[in-house]
Design a protein around this motif. Structure first.
Motif, PDB file in Angstrom:
ATOM      1  N   THR A  78       0.880  -1.363   0.002  1.00 59.04           N
ATOM      2  CA  THR A  78       0.015  -0.082  -0.169  1.00 59.04           C
ATOM      3  C   THR A  78       1.017   1.119  -0.048  1.00 59.04           C
ATOM      4  N   PHE A  79       1.839   1.363   0.760  1.00 65.61           N
ATOM      5  CA  PHE A  79       2.722   2.243   0.838  1.00 65.61           C
ATOM      6  C   PHE A  79       3.429   2.600  -0.671  1.00 65.61           C
ATOM      7  N   LEU A  80       3.843   1.440  -1.387  1.00 66.65           N
ATOM      8  CA  LEU A  80       4.582   1.589  -2.723  1.00 66.65           C
ATOM      9  C   LEU A  80       3.300   2.134  -3.619  1.00 66.65           C
ATOM     10  N   THR A  81       2.142   1.967  -3.409  1.00 65.85           N
ATOM     11  CA  THR A  81       0.945   2.271  -4.387  1.00 65.85           C
ATOM     12  C   THR A  81       0.969   3.867  -4.318  1.00 65.85           C
ATOM     13  N   PHE A  82       1.194   4.409  -3.303  1.00 64.88           N
ATOM     14  CA  PHE A  82       1.207   5.882  -3.094  1.00 64.88           C
ATOM     15  C   PHE A  82       2.448   6.675  -4.180  1.00 64.88           C
ATOM     16  N   PHE A  83       3.314   6.082  -4.553  1.00 64.95           N
ATOM     17  CA  PHE A  83       4.625   6.750  -5.140  1.00 64.95           C
ATOM     18  C   PHE A  83       4.721   5.975  -6.567  1.00 64.95           C
ATOM     19  N   PHE A  84       4.250   4.871  -6.723  1.00 65.10           N
ATOM     20  CA  PHE A  84       4.617   4.149  -7.960  1.00 65.10           C
ATOM     21  C   PHE A  84       3.715   4.572  -9.053  1.00 65.10           C
ATOM     22  N   GLN A  85       4.373   4.757 -10.137  1.00 67.28           N
ATOM     23  CA  GLN A  85       3.510   5.099 -11.518  1.00 67.28           C
ATOM     24  C   GLN A  85       3.611   4.035 -12.528  1.00 67.28           C
ATOM     25  N   ALA A  86       2.365   3.488 -12.701  1.00 65.18           N
ATOM     26  CA  ALA A  86       2.566   2.267 -13.777  1.00 65.18           C
ATOM     27  C   ALA A  86       2.111   3.013 -14.994  1.00 65.18           C
ATOM     28  N   SER A  87       3.155   3.383 -15.679  1.00 66.90           N
ATOM     29  CA  SER A  87       3.140   4.015 -16.919  1.00 66.90           C
ATOM     30  C   SER A  87       4.516   3.787 -17.766  1.00 66.90           C
ATOM     31  N   GLN A  88       4.438   3.475 -19.017  1.00 67.93           N
ATOM     32  CA  GLN A  88       5.882   3.439 -19.625  1.00 67.93           C
ATOM     33  C   GLN A  88       6.095   4.655 -20.429  1.00 67.93           C
ATOM     34  N   THR A  89       5.282   5.679 -20.199  1.00 67.41           N
ATOM     35  CA  THR A  89       5.758   7.028 -20.758  1.00 67.41           C
ATOM     36  C   THR A  89       7.284   7.221 -20.686  1.00 67.41           C
TER      37      THR A  89
END
Ligand code: HEM
Lengths: 565, 272
Positions: A78-89
């Motif tokens: 849950t902590f990681l989801t705050f900062f992770f961006q699931a994008s390949q831009t």
């Protein structure tokens, strides 16, 4: 330490005196509990759970380890989801890690590096998440082995075995999808292997691959899709399955090892409340602590050295996380020239063969309780855990399976075995190929023999006691060794297991024996032909009544043992 | 085994180098250097020149002797090679320095590949050997110090390393297996000069990275990255040999799960 007995008949437990004391002068907690109970009738559940009995063998705690590491995973994830961006831009890295400054990468990789180097505690959280993930799958694996070798999957727990198995698969899927999220070189290579695996399937492969990756690999979609799987779909199914798993556990109760007062109709151990709950709470923190210790001292998945994913480079020593290793190993072990041509079409078996073998293996694991139940024709309920030696064929099958898995697993690190033991990689692969086939057979035979020998020994000890090492000279000049008898408690452990015989195949209503039944009979005699029956009361009385149990003369008086041969 | 001889690294590198440092700084440096050493140097110029040639021919003779004694049995009296070893004509000083200073040459009992051993020769003898071999035919020379500082662009170096070297040496330079018992060694703690020479001469199964593949500046970047790895321990803690998921998995099973199983045994033992 007091132990309690929980009868499966569900006889109400005697009212504990403390609760009456509480009722007289309700404390704040008591009235709060009362408030909640009046509105939810939860007390029945609490009572049931609180009186749930937990046996006291260490191997029964492995499932808990899995549960606790999952909790740790949920917290850190849950902590990681705050900062992770699931994008390949594509972005240009401009963070603090010097050897990546100015390098092009995807937003996913960029954000994972950001978590690692620029968010306070971020690296620790990533490492906790990953170590906990490894521990999660490992403890599930060990937990499954415990269930298998003690026969705890037998009726009425076959369903729960299936659910546990699904949890295991989900855990691996969670692990793999998570591993692929940061979009680093290693995870990209892992995805590339999966892509190759899918494309290697005849006809449908290419279509599935395009569907999955939203076009040609690697595309720009996959990280986003995996993210949805990793944090939404798979955890949701996992939590649901886990819930059912635990509910079934409460309904079925734990199995236990045979012992004085421990029967097929009760569970002896510590009730969850209060001592066990306290211990379990403590145990949670111990598991958490061990994970923390690993995460703070040991690097895991250093994506900064792997660098961003780029289809051209590949690193020596590219491996998946351990729990996917067996699949990687299978790909490494399949001979590279397997395949055939029909007309102009090449049919390569390099992918199909390992996929089939692994598929079969996995299905066999999932269906094992049903297969064994069918072979043995055993429809009884079992609440006493087998000692592995008392089910020699099953234990031997298990050992063969473990060997098979272990060889595949080792094969995933064939290159490291080669460099670290100064061997040639071809030699390592060849040896492992042979071991993959011979190893399980050898393991099967050895394990079975060892189990039978141990049973024989148990039988001897139960009947005649154990050699005390004390030599006594009789008045007549004869020397004997004094045999010490077991106490009744100790003997109980050795003699209380169920006897099996091969199935008698009977003709059906038409008076015929179907081929299936015949096969079943053959399997059943394979399963039970070598066996050693438990000591019966009559035998015991004879042995001791005759008085020769206490002392055994020098001549070996071999007792007839019911082996099938 | 004629490895493609490369452009002189010195001239090519100088051209690249100019854009990297402020011209003013270079001028200031040169001035300081001149002021400090110019006077003294002027005094010795003539004698120094004479002694350099003398020293170099002395070196060549010494190298020739060492070569006859240690190398000629395999490589032939005139470097022409024999059945057991390749010709050394045109391999250049870099190759000899690499082979001899890492102890690979003189070759020992045959294994899948010549391995590093403690060097049998002093720095001076090594110099004699490569001067001798280089005097026979031109080839890649000893790399210039300006590429060996380890203070160039680590990020570019890492990128180049991943594309050109990681498939054999592993991304973290932890080494890796090749076919038939050969392997690419770990690159931790390898001297900058050795790295440069390895790239330039491509020993045994390693490909040659001549100055067209990787310019001297790019080689300097690669060196910078490897030195960065040497000098900066993993930010995540101990690196478990940088072997990736295999060492992580083993560690988890042995240490992680081992500890926890130990705890469970202890907890349940107390319950009785
Ligand atoms: C609901 C629960 C979960 C959430 C919200 C979650 C969230 C995340 C996120 C956001 C990442 C990417 C960030 C990063 O890589 O550092 C990640 C990575 C990962 N997850 Fe999870 N996760 C969950 C459950 C799991 C489970 C059950 C497993 C394994 C069995 C798992 C294994 C992994 C792994 C191996 C990584 C790669 C970690 C790394 O970068 O080193 N996760 N997770």
């Amino acid at each position: 330490m007091t132990t309690t007995t929980d009868t499966s008949a569900g006889v109400g437990a005697p009212e504990a005196p403390r609760s009456t004391a509480l009722a007289k002068r309700p404390s704040v907690t008591a009235s709060a509990a009362n408030y909640i109970d009046e509105r939810t009738s939860i007390s029945g559940l609490v009572k049931e759970l609180g009186r749930k009995i937990f046996p006291d063998h260490w191997s029964f705690m492995l499932g808990e380890v899995a549960l606790y590491s999952f909790i740790v995973i949920l917290l850190t994830g849950t902590f990681l989801t705050f900062f992770f961006q699931a994008s390949q831009t594509p972005v240009v890295y401009d963070g603090t890690y010097l050897p990546l400054k100015g390098i092009n990468m995807s937003a996913a990789m960029n954000s994972t590096l950001h978590i690692s180097f620029d968010i306070r505690g971020g690296l620790l959280m990533r490492q906790v998440h990953h170590w906990a993930a490894l521990l999660f799958v490992a403890s599930i694996g060990l937990h499954m082995l415990r269930i298998f070798f003690t026969g705890a999957f037998r009726k009425p727990r076959e369903l729960n075995w299936m659910i546990g198995f699904i949890l295991f698969i989900l855990a691996m899927a969670e692990g793999f999808t998570g591993y692929s999220l940061p979009d680093d070189l290693l995870s990209g290579n892992g995805l590339r292997i999966i892509d190759g695996l899918i494309k290697g399937l005849p006809i449908v492969g290419t279509w599935i691959s395009y569907l999955l990756f939203g076009g040609e690999f690697p595309g720009t979609e996959i990280v986003g899709r995996l993210y949805t799987l990793h944090i939404l779909l798979l955890p949701a199914i996992l939590v649901a399955a886990l819930g059912v798993h635990l509910v079934l556990l409460v309904i079925n109760k734990h199995t236990q090892f045979a012992g004085p007062g421990k029967t097929n109709d009760n569970v002896v151990g510590v009730p969850i409340m209060p001592v066990f709950a306290a211990k379990a709470g403590g145990f949670f923190f111990i598991v958490f602590g061990v994970i923390m210790l690993m995460a703070s001292l040991f690097t895991i998945n250093p994506i900064w050295t792997y660098g961003p994913y780029d289809p051209s480079p590949i690193s020596a020593g590219t491996q998946p996380d351990w729990y996917i290793g067996f699949a990687d190993g299978a790909l490494r072990l399949v001979p590279s020239d397997w395949g055939f041509m029909i007309g102009d079409y090449t049919f390569s078996l390099n992918i199909v063969a390992p996929v089939l073998v692994l598929g079969l293996f996995i299905v066999a694991v999932a269906a094992y309780p049903f297969i064994e139940g069918w072979i043995t024709g055993d429809k009884r309920e079992h609440h006493i855990a087998d000692r592995p030696r008392n089910a020699p064929t099953r234990t031997a099958i298990g050992a063969a399976g473990v060997t098979f898995y272990a060889v595949l697993w080792a094969a995933a690190s064939s290159d490291l075995i080669a460099t670290h033991f100064l061997l040639s990689i071809e030699g390592v692969i060849r040896t492992l190929q042979i071991t993959l086939i011979l190893g399980p057979i050898v393991a099967y035979q050895i394990t079975k023999r060892v189990c039978l020998a141990l049973m024989k020994k148990d039988r001897e000890i139960a009947l005649h006691g154990f050699e005390s090492g004390r030599i006594v000279r009789l008045p007549g000049g004869e020397y004997i060794e004094v045999h010490e008898q077991l106490s009744d408690y100790e003997r109980w452990r050795l003699v209380s297991f169920q006897d099996y015989k091969p199935l008698m195949i009977r003709p059906n209503a038409q008076g015929r024996i179907s081929t299936l039944e015949r096969a079943r009979g053959a399997m059943s005699s394979w399963f039970f032909e070598d066996r050693i029956s438990p000591v019966t009361n009559t035998e015991l009385e004879q042995a001791h009544g005759a008085g020769h149990g206490a002392v055994e003369t020098g001549s070996a008086d071999g007792h007839e043992i019911g082996t099938g041969h | 085994m004629a490895k493609s001889a490369s452009q002189d690294p010195l001239t090519k590198g100088r051209v690249r180098k100019q854009g990297r440092r402020s011209p003013l700084a270079s001028i200031a440096l040169i001035l300081i250097g001149l002021v400090a050493t110019g006077g003294v140097y002027a005094l010795f110029t003539t004698s120094a020149n004479a002694s350099t040639t003398a020293a170099s021919s002395a070196l060549t003779t010494e190298g020739s002797k060492l070569f006859q004694a240690n190398c000629a049995t395999c490589h032939g009296m005139n470097l022409e090679g024999t059945k057991v070893a390749p010709s050394l004509i045109g391999v250049g000083a870099a190759s000899v320095d690499f082979q001899v200073s890492t102890g690979r040459m003189p070759a020992a009992a045959s294994g899948p590949q010549e391995e590093q051993k403690p060097s049998q020769f002093t720095a001076q003898q090594t110099q004699a050997l490569y001067t001798f071999v280089a005097s026979k035919a031109p080839g890649p020379g000893i790399p210039s110090k300006e590429y060996l500082g380890g203070n160039d662009n680590a990020a570019q170096g890492a990128l180049l390393f991943r594309t050109n070297c990681a498939m054999c040496h592993n991304v973290a330079g932890a080494g890796g297996a090749l076919t038939e018992g050969k392997f690419a060694p770990a690159l931790t703690g390898v001297k900058a000069k050795t790295i440069y020479e390895a790239m330039e001469t491509g020993p045994q199964n390693m490909p040659v990275f001549n100055d067209k593949n990787l310019t001297p500046m790019q080689k300097a970047d690669v060196i910078t990255y490897l030195k960065y790895l040497d000098n900066n321990p993993s930010p995540g803690g101990l690196d478990l040999g940088n072997l990736g998921p295999v060492s992580e998995g083993l560690f988890l099973w042995i240490f992680g799960l081992g500890t926890i199983v130990g705890v469970t045994i202890w907890l349940t033992a107390k319950a009785n």
